[in-house]
Write a protein that holds these residues in place. Structure first.
Motif, PDB file in Angstrom:
ATOM      1  N   LEU A  75       0.821  -1.204   0.000  1.00 24.00           N
ATOM      2  CA  LEU A  75       0.000   0.000   0.000  1.00 24.00           C
ATOM      3  C   LEU A  75       0.859   1.259   0.000  1.00 24.00           C
ATOM      4  O   LEU A  75       0.514   2.270  -0.621  1.00 24.00           O
ATOM      5  N   ARG A  76       2.016   1.188   0.680  1.00 26.17           N
ATOM      6  CA  ARG A  76       2.919   2.341   0.739  1.00 26.17           C
ATOM      7  C   ARG A  76       3.459   2.711  -0.641  1.00 26.17           C
ATOM      8  O   ARG A  76       3.751   3.869  -0.922  1.00 26.17           O
ATOM      9  N   LYS A  77       3.613   1.700  -1.515  1.00 23.02           N
ATOM     10  CA  LYS A  77       4.131   1.938  -2.865  1.00 23.02           C
ATOM     11  C   LYS A  77       3.071   2.467  -3.830  1.00 23.02           C
ATOM     12  O   LYS A  77       3.392   2.874  -4.951  1.00 23.02           O
ATOM     13  N   SER A  78       1.833   2.435  -3.371  1.00 22.72           N
ATOM     14  CA  SER A  78       0.743   2.883  -4.249  1.00 22.72           C
ATOM     15  C   SER A  78       0.864   4.384  -4.540  1.00 22.72           C
ATOM     16  O   SER A  78       1.211   5.169  -3.661  1.00 22.72           O
ATOM     17  N   LYS A  79       0.532   4.768  -5.793  1.00 21.88           N
ATOM     18  CA  LYS A  79       0.607   6.173  -6.194  1.00 21.88           C
ATOM     19  C   LYS A  79      -0.725   6.889  -6.018  1.00 21.88           C
ATOM     20  O   LYS A  79      -0.840   8.090  -6.271  1.00 21.88           O
ATOM     21  N   THR A  80      -1.752   6.145  -5.588  1.00 19.81           N
ATOM     22  CA  THR A  80      -3.091   6.746  -5.459  1.00 19.81           C
ATOM     23  C   THR A  80      -3.372   7.273  -4.058  1.00 19.81           C
ATOM     24  O   THR A  80      -4.359   7.974  -3.862  1.00 19.81           O
ATOM     25  N   ILE A  81      -2.533   6.933  -3.070  1.00 21.11           N
ATOM     26  CA  ILE A  81      -2.788   7.406  -1.705  1.00 21.11           C
ATOM     27  C   ILE A  81      -2.154   8.775  -1.500  1.00 21.11           C
ATOM     28  O   ILE A  81      -1.153   9.129  -2.141  1.00 21.11           O
ATOM     29  N   THR A  82      -2.749   9.559  -0.629  1.00 17.67           N
ATOM     30  CA  THR A  82      -2.248  10.905  -0.352  1.00 17.67           C
ATOM     31  C   THR A  82      -1.022  10.845   0.544  1.00 17.67           C
ATOM     32  O   THR A  82      -0.688   9.802   1.113  1.00 17.67           O
ATOM     33  N   THR A  90       1.725   8.709   5.501  1.00 19.04           N
ATOM     34  CA  THR A  90       2.275   8.877   6.856  1.00 19.04           C
ATOM     35  C   THR A  90       1.640   7.879   7.820  1.00 19.04           C
ATOM     36  O   THR A  90       2.317   7.277   8.664  1.00 19.04           O
ATOM     37  N   TYR A  91       0.302   7.705   7.667  1.00 15.06           N
ATOM     38  CA  TYR A  91      -0.399   6.733   8.514  1.00 15.06           C
ATOM     39  C   TYR A  91       0.134   5.317   8.293  1.00 15.06           C
ATOM     40  O   TYR A  91       0.292   4.530   9.232  1.00 15.06           O
ATOM     41  N   VAL A  92       0.418   4.993   7.023  1.00 12.13           N
ATOM     42  CA  VAL A  92       0.948   3.664   6.693  1.00 12.13           C
ATOM     43  C   VAL A  92       2.322   3.468   7.328  1.00 12.13           C
ATOM     44  O   VAL A  92       2.625   2.405   7.879  1.00 12.13           O
ATOM     45  N   GLU A  93       3.166   4.517   7.252  1.00 11.68           N
ATOM     46  CA  GLU A  93       4.503   4.442   7.836  1.00 11.68           C
ATOM     47  C   GLU A  93       4.425   4.196   9.354  1.00 11.68           C
ATOM     48  O   GLU A  93       5.158   3.375   9.907  1.00 11.68           O
ATOM     49  N   LEU A  94       3.535   4.924  10.013  1.00 11.87           N
ATOM     50  CA  LEU A  94       3.361   4.745  11.461  1.00 11.87           C
ATOM     51  C   LEU A  94       2.878   3.341  11.787  1.00 11.87           C
ATOM     52  O   LEU A  94       3.321   2.722  12.765  1.00 11.87           O
ATOM     53  N   SER A  95       1.975   2.837  10.953  1.00 13.05           N
ATOM     54  CA  SER A  95       1.448   1.484  11.174  1.00 13.05           C
ATOM     55  C   SER A  95       2.555   0.440  11.034  1.00 13.05           C
ATOM     56  O   SER A  95       2.639  -0.508  11.816  1.00 13.05           O
ATOM     57  N   LEU A  96       3.410   0.624  10.009  1.00  8.87           N
ATOM     58  CA  LEU A  96       4.525  -0.306   9.796  1.00  8.87           C
ATOM     59  C   LEU A  96       5.508  -0.279  10.978  1.00  8.87           C
ATOM     60  O   LEU A  96       6.021  -1.315  11.409  1.00  8.87           O
ATOM     61  N   GLN A  97       5.757   0.938  11.483  1.00  8.32           N
ATOM     62  CA  GLN A  97       6.657   1.054  12.629  1.00  8.32           C
ATOM     63  C   GLN A  97       6.110   0.310  13.849  1.00  8.32           C
ATOM     64  O   GLN A  97       6.839  -0.383  14.568  1.00  8.32           O
ATOM     65  N   GLU A  98       4.813   0.455  14.081  1.00  4.92           N
ATOM     66  CA  GLU A  98       4.193  -0.212  15.227  1.00  4.92           C
ATOM     67  C   GLU A  98       4.165  -1.728  15.034  1.00  4.92           C
ATOM     68  O   GLU A  98       4.331  -2.492  15.984  1.00  4.92           O
ATOM     69  N   LEU A  99       3.968  -2.161  13.769  1.00 10.11           N
ATOM     70  CA  LEU A  99       4.012  -3.602  13.492  1.00 10.11           C
ATOM     71  C   LEU A  99       5.407  -4.167  13.734  1.00 10.11           C
ATOM     72  O   LEU A  99       5.558  -5.278  14.252  1.00 10.11           O
ATOM     73  N   GLN A 100       6.439  -3.401  13.346  1.00  7.81           N
ATOM     74  CA  GLN A 100       7.807  -3.837  13.589  1.00  7.81           C
ATOM     75  C   GLN A 100       8.087  -3.943  15.095  1.00  7.81           C
ATOM     76  O   GLN A 100       8.764  -4.868  15.551  1.00  7.81           O
ATOM     77  N   ARG A 101       7.564  -2.973  15.846  1.00  3.82           N
ATOM     78  CA  ARG A 101       7.748  -3.024  17.297  1.00  3.82           C
ATOM     79  C   ARG A 101       7.032  -4.229  17.890  1.00  3.82           C
ATOM     80  O   ARG A 101       7.551  -4.909  18.772  1.00  3.82           O
TER      81      ARG A 101
END
Length: 412
Positions: free
Chosen positions: A225-232, A237-248
């Motif tokens: 989803l992060r690689k998608s060109k259709t998201i704002t 930013t929300y996706v990045e935060l979600s990935l960080q929390e998943l990594q934690r």
């Protein structure tokens, strides 16, 4: 005289029995106050019911609880007893008030000086040390008393024999009881800790794998989803935060997996030379960043069967905690010493960091307890779990502002 001896002995046993029955499971700070109070009561009762010998001398066992509190508790704990002893003695009145005041003052100054060395002794060493100090205390008392009675006649020597045998004998009995209580408390804590670690280990083995699978799948879809060109930009930013929390979350699950049973493919029979050198090399760059000097020594020929990965992670966690404890001091030294003693592998890790209180030490290794603001406590839980699996023992000695020492004993 025999009845008075038994009565004084009962006065000294009273704090020990009351502590076992009512206060053994209380917090350390609360126990300290109770012990001082009970010792004060025992001391006052001894002063109120002294030995009255036919030859005219009077003495009691007031200094036995006084010496014990001074040795175990230092100046902070013995000072209330010193004040009470002299207030009570002035209240009783009679001859020898000034001598008693001077004698107690000298003991209050000298005996607590030995407190730190005394607490580092093993059980038998403390019993011997306390007995010797009781003997020397009584010898000093009789020495000063001899100046007030001119010639040392038969009466004085009768007093000397009675004083020495009574004080030394009672001190030995009381110290044996105290050391037995300490040993029982340590054994109980080890059993509770072992049961707690077993529960966590079983929980980790059964749950962690099941949680890790959906975490991995979710993380994969979020990366797509992060690689998608259709998201704002905001949605990215929300996706990045979600990935960080998943990594934690995945890191926490990985920590839990370390509590499961040792893996057969990782089992080795070795003297920990490779593991200690490897972990030392791993942690050295991290230490350099925080201006910490690593002092490493290895002198062990004893072998032990253990899970290599778990031991490595255990040592890394301890090294990392030691380095992070020196952050506020702008650096320091981390001493790592691995040696052998009486068929035991001894791992000693000492830092010069901020240190811990006894309350904090007592809670180490408990799930989700950490002295760090962002810590989960799982690192220390993993340390205790690993050492428990190799039938080892962990002792922690720490002082606020001076640093912490972890002493790990692993039987071979």
């Amino acid at each position: 005289m025999f009845e008075t001896l038994l009565l004084n002995f009962l006065f000294l046993l009273l704090p020990v029995l009351l502590f076992i029955i009512f206060f053994e499971n209380r917090a350390y700070s609360y126990n300290r106050i109770i012990i001082v109070f009970l010792s004060a009561v025992a001391m006052s009762l001894c002063i109120a019911k002294p030995f009255k010998l036919d030859i005219g001398y009077i003495f009691d066992l007031r200094y036995i609880p006084f010496i014990i509190v001074a040795l175990f508790g230092g100046y902070k704990n013995v000072l209330p007893l010193y004040i009470l002893l002299n207030v009570h003695r002035f209240y009783v009145g009679g001859e020898g008030i000034i001598q008693s005041f001077l004698f107690s003052t000298i003991l209050t100054i000298l005996i607590p000086l030995y407190n730190k060395k005394f607490m580092k002794l093993h059980s038998k060493g403390r019993i011997i040390a306390a007995t010797v100090i009781a003997f020397l205390t009584m010898a000093f008392y009789l020495f000063t008393l001899s100046f007030n009675h001119g010639a040392l006649n038969q009466q004085f020597w009768i007093l000397t024999i009675n004083a020495f045998t009574t004080h030394v004998g009672v001190m030995i009995v009381i110290m044996i009881l105290i050391e037995k209580i300490i040993d029982n408390i340590k054994n109980r804590d080890r059993i509770i800790q072992s049961e707690r670690l077993n529960v966590v280990s079983e929980l980790a083995a059964s749950v962690s794998h099941e949680i890790r699978n959906p975490l991995t799948v979710t993380s994969g879809f979020l990366q797509l989803l992060r690689k998608s060109k259709t998201i704002t930009k905001e949605e990215k930013t929300y996706v990045e935060l979600s990935l960080q929390e998943l990594q934690r979350a995945e890191k926490i699950v990985s920590d839990y997996l370390l509590y499961s049973k040792p893996q057969s493919e990782n089992m080795v029979y070795s003297n920990m030379s490779e593991e200690s050198q490897y972990t030392k090399n791993i942690i050295t760059p991290y230490a350099s960043i925080h201006k910490v000097e690593v002092v490493f020594t290895f002198n062990n020929t004893l072998n032990k069967n253990y899970d290599r990965n778990q031991i490595q992670q255990c040592l890394i966690n301890l090294y990392k905690n030691g380095i992070e404890a020196m952050k506020e001091n702008d650096g320091g030294k981390l001493y790592i010493d691995i040696s052998e003693k009486k068929q035991n592998i001894i791992i000693k890790i000492r830092d010069t960091g901020i240190g811990m209180s006894k309350e904090e030490i007592s809670r180490l290794g408990k799930p989700y307890y950490s002295t760090k603001e962002e810590g989960t406590g799982l690192g220390m839980l993993m340390v205790y779990s690993t050492i428990n699996k190799v039938k080892g023992n962990i002792e922690v000695d720490s002082e606020k502002g001076k640093g912490t020492t972890f002493l790990i004993t692993i039987p071979t």
